[in-house]
Design a protein around this motif. Sequence first.
Motif, PDB file in Angstrom:
ATOM      1  N   ARG A 121      19.741  14.884   8.625  1.00  0.00           N
ATOM      2  CA  ARG A 121      18.531  14.889   7.798  1.00  0.00           C
ATOM      3  C   ARG A 121      18.528  13.750   6.797  1.00  0.00           C
ATOM      4  NH1 ARG A 121      17.528  21.285   6.236  1.00  0.00           N
ATOM      5  NH2 ARG A 121      17.061  22.009   8.352  1.00  0.00           N
ATOM      6  N   ALA A 122      19.690  13.461   6.238  1.00  0.00           N
ATOM      7  CA  ALA A 122      19.778  12.385   5.253  1.00  0.00           C
ATOM      8  C   ALA A 122      19.840  11.017   5.916  1.00  0.00           C
ATOM      9  CB  ALA A 122      21.008  12.577   4.366  1.00  0.00           C
ATOM     10  N   VAL A 177      29.897  17.862  10.670  1.00  0.00           N
ATOM     11  CA  VAL A 177      29.381  16.962   9.636  1.00  0.00           C
ATOM     12  C   VAL A 177      28.114  16.231  10.070  1.00  0.00           C
ATOM     13  CG1 VAL A 177      29.907  14.961   8.202  1.00  0.00           C
ATOM     14  CG2 VAL A 177      31.671  16.685   8.636  1.00  0.00           C
ATOM     15  N   LEU A 178      28.170  15.545  11.212  1.00  0.00           N
ATOM     16  CA  LEU A 178      27.022  14.732  11.617  1.00  0.00           C
ATOM     17  C   LEU A 178      25.736  15.540  11.816  1.00  0.00           C
ATOM     18  CD1 LEU A 178      28.508  12.022  14.032  1.00  0.00           C
ATOM     19  CD2 LEU A 178      27.671  11.742  11.686  1.00  0.00           C
ATOM     20  N   PRO A 179      25.776  16.727  12.439  1.00  0.00           N
ATOM     21  CA  PRO A 179      24.530  17.492  12.564  1.00  0.00           C
ATOM     22  C   PRO A 179      23.890  17.820  11.208  1.00  0.00           C
ATOM     23  CG  PRO A 179      26.173  18.343  14.076  1.00  0.00           C
ATOM     24  CD  PRO A 179      26.881  17.374  13.187  1.00  0.00           C
ATOM     25  N   THR A 239      26.753  13.199   2.028  1.00  0.00           N
ATOM     26  CA  THR A 239      25.860  14.230   1.485  1.00  0.00           C
ATOM     27  C   THR A 239      26.302  15.634   1.886  1.00  0.00           C
ATOM     28  OG1 THR A 239      24.342  14.163   3.392  1.00  0.00           O
ATOM     29  CG2 THR A 239      23.900  12.632   1.575  1.00  0.00           C
ATOM     30  N   VAL A 240      27.169  15.729   2.870  1.00  0.00           N
ATOM     31  CA  VAL A 240      27.658  17.032   3.326  1.00  0.00           C
ATOM     32  C   VAL A 240      28.802  17.483   2.431  1.00  0.00           C
ATOM     33  CG1 VAL A 240      28.650  18.319   5.254  1.00  0.00           C
ATOM     34  CG2 VAL A 240      26.995  16.483   5.687  1.00  0.00           C
ATOM     35  N   ALA A 241      28.743  18.707   1.974  1.00  0.00           N
ATOM     36  CA  ALA A 241      29.782  19.243   1.082  1.00  0.00           C
ATOM     37  C   ALA A 241      31.156  19.135   1.727  1.00  0.00           C
ATOM     38  CB  ALA A 241      29.476  20.696   0.737  1.00  0.00           C
ATOM     39  N   THR A 242      32.126  18.680   0.954  1.00  0.00           N
ATOM     40  CA  THR A 242      33.475  18.502   1.491  1.00  0.00           C
ATOM     41  C   THR A 242      34.087  19.818   1.949  1.00  0.00           C
ATOM     42  OG1 THR A 242      34.369  18.672  -0.764  1.00  0.00           O
ATOM     43  CG2 THR A 242      33.927  16.462   0.088  1.00  0.00           C
ATOM     44  N   GLY A 243      33.628  20.906   1.373  1.00  0.00           N
ATOM     45  CA  GLY A 243      34.141  22.207   1.773  1.00  0.00           C
ATOM     46  C   GLY A 243      33.878  22.525   3.234  1.00  0.00           C
ATOM     47  N   GLN A 244      32.787  21.968   3.774  1.00  0.00           N
ATOM     48  CA  GLN A 244      32.469  22.193   5.184  1.00  0.00           C
ATOM     49  C   GLN A 244      33.558  21.623   6.079  1.00  0.00           C
ATOM     50  OE1 GLN A 244      29.555  23.539   6.522  1.00  0.00           O
ATOM     51  NE2 GLN A 244      28.527  23.979   4.596  1.00  0.00           N
ATOM     52  N   ALA A 245      33.948  20.371   5.794  1.00  0.00           N
ATOM     53  CA  ALA A 245      34.979  19.719   6.602  1.00  0.00           C
ATOM     54  C   ALA A 245      36.336  20.379   6.385  1.00  0.00           C
ATOM     55  CB  ALA A 245      35.051  18.231   6.257  1.00  0.00           C
ATOM     56  N   GLU A 246      36.624  20.757   5.154  1.00  0.00           N
ATOM     57  CA  GLU A 246      37.912  21.385   4.862  1.00  0.00           C
ATOM     58  C   GLU A 246      38.046  22.726   5.579  1.00  0.00           C
ATOM     59  OE1 GLU A 246      37.906  21.587   0.665  1.00  0.00           O
ATOM     60  OE2 GLU A 246      38.361  19.454   0.363  1.00  0.00           O
ATOM     61  N   ARG A 299      27.631   6.525   6.840  1.00  0.00           N
ATOM     62  CA  ARG A 299      28.596   6.854   5.784  1.00  0.00           C
ATOM     63  C   ARG A 299      27.917   7.591   4.633  1.00  0.00           C
ATOM     64  NH1 ARG A 299      30.390   4.840   1.014  1.00  0.00           N
ATOM     65  NH2 ARG A 299      28.874   3.127   1.125  1.00  0.00           N
ATOM     66  N   SER A 300      26.752   7.110   4.217  1.00  0.00           N
ATOM     67  CA  SER A 300      26.026   7.761   3.128  1.00  0.00           C
ATOM     68  C   SER A 300      25.585   9.161   3.525  1.00  0.00           C
ATOM     69  CB  SER A 300      24.812   6.918   2.738  1.00  0.00           C
ATOM     70  OG  SER A 300      25.205   5.646   2.274  1.00  0.00           O
ATOM     71  N   GLY A 301      25.142   9.317   4.782  1.00  0.00           N
ATOM     72  CA  GLY A 301      24.726  10.631   5.253  1.00  0.00           C
ATOM     73  C   GLY A 301      25.879  11.611   5.293  1.00  0.00           C
TER      74      GLY A 301
END
Length: 218
Positions: free
Chosen positions: A143-144, A137-139, A113-120, A108-110
């Motif tokens: 790193r985090a 998202v997961l790939p 860390t991914v910008a919400t714009g990526q998922a949107e 969940r924390s990782g």
Amino acid sequence: MGEFFRVLTDNWSLYREGFLNTVQLFLIAAVGSLALGIFLGAMRVSPVPAMRAFGATYVNIIRNTPLTLVFAFLVFAVPKLDVNIDYFAAACIALTVYTAAFICEVVRSGVNTVATGQAEAARALGMSFAQVLTLIVLPQALRAMVPPMMSVFIAMLKNTTIAAGFSVLEAGAIPAYMAERGEPQFAVLLWITIGFLILILPLVALQRFMERKWRVAR
């Protein structure tokens, strides 16, 4: 010094069996908790409120329950339900169920860390939640996630010693067997410590390597 080495050589079969069972218990629980933890982590970030609530409830209950009680429930309570389960399997399930809650929070924390714009952007292209999570998202969150996840696995490796209190012959059970043989406990415990260091230090080295590699990559 000769007495110190004699403790190991004279009881090598016991040490070998104990640590082999520890490694087997660790590997099984690591795979199980990773799979369950990722699944729970996906539920925690799901757009479905019921799934988020289930994931949060699981994490809050398990993380606030002592691992010893999880072991006790599976070893003593589950058989009362006419479910046949041996001690080793119960230990694997207990470690899996317990550790998955911590892996869930790492996932969940990782993901956060991914910008919400990526998922949107991915959803705008018509991708489903599962596709967005697994392909986008997961790939990027990996790193985090890996360094703290390694810390969780290191803690789980040490937690395998709790299985000794529930009739599982692993490294934590060795002192009790050695006491029956009249062996000096200081030497017995020191060899167990050395054994765990041999198992844990490669995980620590891998964790630091991944941290350095991805720090440079960023």
